[in-house]
Design a protein around this motif. Structure first.
Motif, PDB file in Angstrom:
ATOM      1  N   PHE A 238     -37.665  -9.606  47.448  1.00  0.00           N
ATOM      2  CA  PHE A 238     -36.213  -9.654  47.830  1.00  0.00           C
ATOM      3  C   PHE A 238     -36.148  -9.520  49.202  1.00  0.00           C
ATOM      4  CE2 PHE A 238     -34.562  -6.872  43.792  1.00  0.00           C
ATOM      5  CZ  PHE A 238     -33.982  -7.978  43.267  1.00  0.00           C
ATOM      6  N   GLU A 239     -35.459 -10.652  49.808  1.00  0.00           N
ATOM      7  CA  GLU A 239     -35.015 -10.837  51.311  1.00  0.00           C
ATOM      8  C   GLU A 239     -33.809 -11.488  51.151  1.00  0.00           C
ATOM      9  OE1 GLU A 239     -35.289 -14.183  51.444  1.00  0.00           O
ATOM     10  OE2 GLU A 239     -35.812 -13.997  53.588  1.00  0.00           O
ATOM     11  N   MET A 240     -33.225 -11.924  52.414  1.00  0.00           N
ATOM     12  CA  MET A 240     -31.920 -12.344  52.427  1.00  0.00           C
ATOM     13  C   MET A 240     -31.665 -13.651  53.130  1.00  0.00           C
ATOM     14  SD  MET A 240     -30.132  -8.737  53.128  1.00  0.00           S
ATOM     15  CE  MET A 240     -28.435  -9.325  53.268  1.00  0.00           C
ATOM     16  N   GLU A 241     -32.596 -14.451  53.470  1.00  0.00           N
ATOM     17  CA  GLU A 241     -32.665 -15.839  54.138  1.00  0.00           C
ATOM     18  C   GLU A 241     -33.197 -16.797  53.658  1.00  0.00           C
ATOM     19  OE1 GLU A 241     -33.393 -12.845  55.981  1.00  0.00           O
ATOM     20  OE2 GLU A 241     -31.372 -12.317  56.768  1.00  0.00           O
ATOM     21  N   SER A 242     -34.611 -16.453  52.955  1.00  0.00           N
ATOM     22  CA  SER A 242     -35.417 -17.663  52.556  1.00  0.00           C
ATOM     23  C   SER A 242     -34.825 -19.096  52.154  1.00  0.00           C
ATOM     24  CB  SER A 242     -36.524 -17.096  52.077  1.00  0.00           C
ATOM     25  OG  SER A 242     -36.234 -16.783  50.629  1.00  0.00           O
ATOM     26  N   SER A 243     -33.806 -18.787  51.035  1.00  0.00           N
ATOM     27  CA  SER A 243     -33.457 -19.825  50.261  1.00  0.00           C
ATOM     28  C   SER A 243     -32.774 -20.929  51.128  1.00  0.00           C
ATOM     29  CB  SER A 243     -32.390 -19.322  49.119  1.00  0.00           C
ATOM     30  OG  SER A 243     -31.538 -18.505  49.670  1.00  0.00           O
ATOM     31  N   ALA A 244     -31.624 -20.352  51.938  1.00  0.00           N
ATOM     32  CA  ALA A 244     -30.816 -21.291  52.721  1.00  0.00           C
ATOM     33  C   ALA A 244     -31.833 -22.249  53.812  1.00  0.00           C
ATOM     34  CB  ALA A 244     -29.772 -20.370  53.353  1.00  0.00           C
ATOM     35  N   LEU A 245     -32.685 -21.137  54.265  1.00  0.00           N
ATOM     36  CA  LEU A 245     -33.705 -21.716  55.249  1.00  0.00           C
ATOM     37  C   LEU A 245     -34.270 -23.012  54.678  1.00  0.00           C
ATOM     38  CD1 LEU A 245     -35.298 -22.038  57.759  1.00  0.00           C
ATOM     39  CD2 LEU A 245     -36.835 -20.216  57.010  1.00  0.00           C
ATOM     40  N   ALA A 246     -35.082 -22.814  53.313  1.00  0.00           N
ATOM     41  CA  ALA A 246     -35.835 -23.804  52.592  1.00  0.00           C
ATOM     42  C   ALA A 246     -35.023 -24.954  52.094  1.00  0.00           C
ATOM     43  CB  ALA A 246     -36.500 -23.149  51.506  1.00  0.00           C
ATOM     44  N   GLY A 247     -33.745 -24.578  51.659  1.00  0.00           N
ATOM     45  CA  GLY A 247     -32.891 -25.845  51.247  1.00  0.00           C
ATOM     46  C   GLY A 247     -32.248 -26.396  52.319  1.00  0.00           C
ATOM     47  N   LEU A 248     -31.582 -25.896  53.469  1.00  0.00           N
ATOM     48  CA  LEU A 248     -31.219 -26.783  54.499  1.00  0.00           C
ATOM     49  C   LEU A 248     -32.280 -27.574  55.130  1.00  0.00           C
ATOM     50  CD1 LEU A 248     -28.530 -24.469  55.869  1.00  0.00           C
ATOM     51  CD2 LEU A 248     -28.197 -26.340  54.441  1.00  0.00           C
TER      52      LEU A 248
END
Ligand SMILES: O=P(O)(O)O[C@H]1O[C@H](CO)[C@@H](O)[C@H]1O
Ligand SMILES: O=c1cc[nH]c(=O)[nH]1
Length: 290
Positions: A238-248
């Motif tokens: 779990f962390e809090m930034e990787s999804s938006a970083l990879a997606g954008l």
């Protein structure tokens, strides 16, 4: 006709810098290291041979310099995917919008974005101290759902399998599953990092199944997360930034990967709150490989 960006949409400060980051287009390198903690920026830059700028604005601290001849910018994002929305859009604007004409450039720059973070480990094979490179991220944050093209870049069968396994509560945002850039992942992760599936949460407590005084909506969430398996993939952290970083990054045409050091293992219930020296090992690996 190139797209024109009005003053209210692309906000440029009087000194020619972008609104939140306060960075000017010529101050951004093609290789960018992103960290959550503004204090970690100076730790990364302490390895640089020289520094050309050092800019602080809110939680966004940016230093551009060179490491063994490579020009690199290191930028702090603060915590959360909402901040990644700001940082990625502003970095992309610095790279790919002409600030004089307020139009998209003809020649687009492709940035390499590597996040160095901390995370919570979810499996026995991800104890405190493990470095995890996120092969896939699952966004619990909902950010990518606001952008067109989201379905074209996400792993939809994985999303369906995950929602079914979790008995997904429709009151939560739809989770999205997104891959890191494969070439960047392999180059950065090398032999030292576990390849994993990372859940990026919209909070440190409830969304990560941490219960203090207020009971959780789904007390079994983490058990289900830990037991999920799909095509040989297990959820590692779990962390809090990787999804938006990879997606954008994918929607914008950049290359991104997240690698994190485990500072808490949620199964073993142990923690290293004093991690600031040990994360330097991860920083050195990324600086060599970016
Ligand atoms: O250490 P950083 O990079 O901030 O990353 C992790 O730590 C913060 C929570 O403590 C969140 O930002 C999470 O993603
Ligand atoms: O458990 C943890 C540790 C670091 N960062 C997180 O988001 N969660």
């Amino acid at each position: 006709m190139p797209k024109f960006f009005a003053e209210s949409e692309l906000i440029i400060n009087r000194d020619g810098s972008i609104f939140h980051l306060h960075v000017k287009p010529e101050q951004l390198a093609d290789k960018v290291i992103l960290v959550g903690d503004p204090g970690r920026v100076s730790l990364v830059a302490s390895h640089f041979d020289n520094q050309e700028c050092d800019i602080e604005s809110r939680e966004f601290h940016t230093i551009t310099g060179t490491y063994r001849g490579k020009r690199i910018s290191v930028v702090s994002t603060g915590i959360g995917c909402d901040n990644i929305d700001i940082v990625l859009n502003e970095l992309d604007a610095l790279a790919n919008i002409d600030f004089t004409t307020r139009t998209e450039k003809e020649q687009l720059r492709k940035l390499t974005l590597v996040r160095i973070g901390t995370c919570g480990g979810l499996q026995e094979y991800t104890p405190v101290g493990t470095f995890i490179a996120s092969e896939k991220s699952i966004g619990f944050d909902g950010l990518l759902n606001f952008y067109s093209g989201r379905n074209d870049v996400c792993d939809l069968p994985f999303e369906e399998a995950f929602k079914q396994h979790m008995q997904w509560n429709p009151q939560l945002c739809a989770p999205y599953v997104i891959d890191a850039d494969k070439e960047t992942l392999e180059r950065i992760a090398g032999d030292e990092m576990v390849r994993g599936v990372t859940i990026a949460c919209g909070g440190f407590f409830g969304p990560q199944g941490r219960e203090l005084r207020i009971p959780l909506a789904d007390p079994k969430q983490n058990e289900k997360v830990e037991s999920f398996e799909y095509n040989g993939h297990r959820i590692t952290n779990f962390e809090m930034e990787s999804s938006a970083l990879a997606g954008l990054a994918r929607l914008m045409g950049h290359k991104a990967v997240t690698c994190c050091m485990v500072i808490a293992n949620r199964r073993a219930k142990n923690v290293n709150a004093n991690y600031k020296n040990s994360i330097d090992e991860l920083i050195k690996l990324v600086l060599e490989r970016i």
